[in-house]
Structures are given as C-alpha cells and as structure tokens.
Design an enzyme around this catalytic site. Sequence first.
Site, short mmCIF file in Angstrom:
data_model
loop_
_atom_site.label_atom_id
_atom_site.label_comp_id
_atom_site.label_asym_id
_atom_site.label_seq_id
_atom_site.Cartn_x
_atom_site.Cartn_y
_atom_site.Cartn_z
N THR A 124 39.32 45.11 37.82
CA THR A 124 39.77 45.48 39.17
C THR A 124 39.48 46.95 39.41
O THR A 124 38.95 47.34 40.46
CB THR A 124 41.29 45.19 39.32
OG1 THR A 124 41.49 43.79 39.12
CG2 THR A 124 41.80 45.60 40.68
N ASN A 144 34.92 32.99 40.22
CA ASN A 144 36.03 32.70 39.32
C ASN A 144 36.73 31.38 39.62
O ASN A 144 37.37 30.80 38.75
CB ASN A 144 37.05 33.84 39.36
CG ASN A 144 37.37 34.30 40.76
OD1 ASN A 144 36.49 34.69 41.52
ND2 ASN A 144 38.63 34.22 41.13
N GLN A 153 33.16 36.83 35.24
CA GLN A 153 33.23 35.43 34.80
C GLN A 153 31.93 34.96 34.14
O GLN A 153 31.91 33.94 33.46
CB GLN A 153 33.56 34.52 35.98
CG GLN A 153 34.94 34.76 36.58
CD GLN A 153 36.08 34.32 35.68
OE1 GLN A 153 35.90 33.54 34.74
NE2 GLN A 153 37.26 34.82 35.94
N SER A 159 35.14 42.58 32.21
CA SER A 159 36.55 42.61 31.82
C SER A 159 36.69 42.02 30.43
O SER A 159 36.17 40.94 30.16
CB SER A 159 37.37 41.78 32.81
OG SER A 159 38.73 41.77 32.43
N ALA A 160 37.44 42.71 29.54
CA ALA A 160 37.53 42.23 28.16
C ALA A 160 38.35 40.95 28.03
O ALA A 160 38.03 40.08 27.22
CB ALA A 160 38.13 43.32 27.27
N HIS A 161 39.41 40.81 28.86
CA HIS A 161 40.30 39.68 28.60
C HIS A 161 39.74 38.33 29.06
O HIS A 161 40.35 37.28 28.82
CB HIS A 161 41.70 39.93 29.17
CG HIS A 161 41.87 39.79 30.65
ND1 HIS A 161 42.42 38.67 31.22
CD2 HIS A 161 41.58 40.62 31.66
CE1 HIS A 161 42.46 38.83 32.54
NE2 HIS A 161 41.96 40.02 32.83
N CYS A 199 45.43 35.15 40.59
CA CYS A 199 46.06 36.14 41.47
C CYS A 199 46.73 35.48 42.67
O CYS A 199 47.63 36.03 43.25
CB CYS A 199 45.02 37.14 41.97
SG CYS A 199 43.85 37.59 40.73
#
Length: 414
Positions: free
Chosen positions: A75, A158, A209, A229-231, A354
């Site tokens: 983000t 996503n 993604q 994004s790592a997660h 989200c």
Amino acid sequence: MPKTSKIYLDNAATTKIDKKVFEAMEPYLQEDFGNASSLHYFGEKAHEAISKARNQVADFLGCSALEVFFTGSATESDNLAIFGVVRSAKKKGIVKPHIITCSIEHPAVLEPIKHLEKNGEIEATYLPVDKEGIINIHELAENIKENTVLVSIMYANNEIGTIEPIAHIAQLIGNLRNAQSKNLNFKQSQNANFQNSKQYPIFHCDAVQAANYLDCNVEKLGVDLLTLSAHKIYGPKGVGVLYKKNGIDIEPFVLGGHQERGLRAGTENVPAIVGMGAAVEQIKHEKRQAASLLKLRDKLLEGILKTIPHTHLNGSRKNRLPNNVNISFEGAEGESILMALNEKGVAVSTGSACSSGNLTPSHVLMALGIGVERAHSAIRFTLGKYNTEKEIDYVLKVLPDIIYRLRKISGRFS
Ligand code: PLP
C-alpha cells in the site's frame, strides 16, 4: 478430513510464512537486533542483512540493487509511486498532471488517485475492463495526453486473478514516450522548466498478486515502477518493495531520516526486510509451483461448475493466475457461503480482504458488468503452495450441500 483441521483457501489475502523465510528472519528479531544506521558492530550486521535482501530482490526483478526501495507495505509502495510521481511532475512545471489507471485496481492505487483528483491536484482516467477484466490497450493509447505523467496498471487482479498485458502496455508507452519527446522538444525550448519530458508517462505496475507465479523481470516487462508485498509471497506482513528504474524521478512522501537513499525515511524493519529477501529467493526455487497449483485450481473450478448448477466463473478462464477461482453461486449470498464454509473449517473470501464487512458489492466484480446479484453471490478461493488434492476433494464434497441449503432458504432454485 478430520473436524479439527483447517483448510486455508485465502492466499490472496495473505500467506503463511515459509519455514525457510522464518528461519532467515529469526536472528534479526533476537541477537542481531541492531539499527542499520548505527556505526558499531550491531548496526553493521543489520546493514549487511538489508544489503543482502536488496540484492535478492534485485536478482528476482532483474534490476540493480540501487533500484530497490523497501517500504512498510505494498500500500505504501503504491502510494509512494503515485504521490511521488505527481509531486515530481509538479516541481517540473506540470500544473495539472494526468493519471491513467484502471477501474479494477486495488484500493492502494485507486484511493490515492481519487484523493488527488478530489483535491483538484490531478486529472484522472479510470479505464474500463471487458467482461473478463482485461483493459483495452487501444483505449489506453487514446487516453494518453500531453500532461499524462503516470499510467498505473496492475499485473494481476487480487479478486478475479485476471492477468493484464503489462509488456504490451509498456511497449505502447515506450513508443508514445519517444514520439512525445520529439514533439515536446519544441515546447521544451519555450519552457526551460519542463525538463525530462521524455520520462512521461511513467509506467507503474502493482505486481503484488503476480509475484508468486509470473515473470517479474522488470526489463522484460518494461515497467518504470513496480510494487511487491512480502506477505503475499510467504513472507512477513508489514514490508513492501518499490522498484524505481534508475533515472525516474519521484519525490518522497515519508520524510525524516536518510534511510532508503532519502526516498523513504524511518528505521528499517530489518527482520521483515530479510524476510522479503528470503521470500523472493524461495520463489526462484519453486518454479514448479504454478504447474501443480494449476491442476488443483482446475479440479476445484471444474468440479464446482460441473456439480453445482447456476454457477458462473468470474474473470478470464485463460488469462488467469494459477491459484485463483472466483465463482458466483446464483441464489446464495456470498457472506452466507463464507460463514457456512468456515463452519466446515474452510477459509475463503467474498471479495478482497479489505472490503470484507462492507456490504457494497465489489468494484472489481461490478466492473465486469455481471450485476449486483451475481457480485453478491461471489466467492474467491485462492490456493497456495501448502494446499493438497485431499483438501480440494473435501471442499468439493461439502460445498454442494451448503449451496443447496442456502438456495432453499432464499427460495431460488429449490
Ligand atoms: N495491491 C494488491 C493487488 C493487493 O492484493 C494488495 C493486498 O491485498 C495490496 C496492493 C496491498 O498490500 P499490503 O497488504 O502489503 O499493503
């Protein structure tokens, strides 16, 4: 399937940390806890760990380590790309920059653009998508104007897993950029402030993604800015990457210390950054992941469509991530299906994480033109590397009865 075991089919929301990633991070939460800016031994250790992670990410993206910037999340990376380009363009004398994005982007892209537009700082164009969720390149080309400073299009969506034609878009932007720079030479001679016009429009791509499954070599893709994004790739939460091509100007928006070469202030989250490095390293070693996931995905997708009537796949059958199944079950509410599956130990999502708890239909599904009812009855199953065929068999066993019961309550197809 024993009653106590849980089946996780929400890997687009987040992923379980890979054991190897966790092991790489652990020392930096304990004995090697230093601040990377400190000049002593502890600081040096932390600094070295960040350098290693930066090299791992650079290797994954096929870029130089100096083009990799760590942030606190994807983000934040998306926000930095958008605010950073706009502020830099304004500094260069572009009074009202124009941004092109697409209607199915993640809120991390859409919201900063809407915010700037609402404040009257920019003009924005939100490209529509076809019924599969794919943008039209010709429409993109038609919308590029002299003041277009940024095009931001995601690699893969996503919610529906649709893959956008990023390399084609980059090619088009490159061609337009060259042509435009020739045109602008005349204007440049009139306006000495308008330097570097050749770099516009800048092309940003949110690859959050896609990173697990698609080639993220930035040179092959032809992007100027790219978000990770790592997660979402079996790494920790709270760390993102912004790739920024050398020579592309963006202004920082988190100000303070000198970290990340002045582009993102704040003491580096060393264990998380180490986790990001280890996570991209793991992707390289798991090239076969996509092929085996594809088999499981198709088993689930075809199994549902075959055994449960009045079901529809949302998004593209062909241009789709190998882990995404998004299906509408007419006559059954998505929220109710989610709760019923949860009771059976199966974790899925109704839309993007989200927007859970928010009853307005997903902006992505609505952009496909499927209507409110079909959007409300959609379930997103996102598989990951830890899922097994047995788990898919279990879902295919319990789901028909759940849908049958819910349709009976709603009075549809009963
Ligand atoms: N972009 C996309 C496409 C995403 O799917 C997500 C998370 O769902 C984000 C950005 C935001 O990522 P983060 O949770 O790291 O802020």
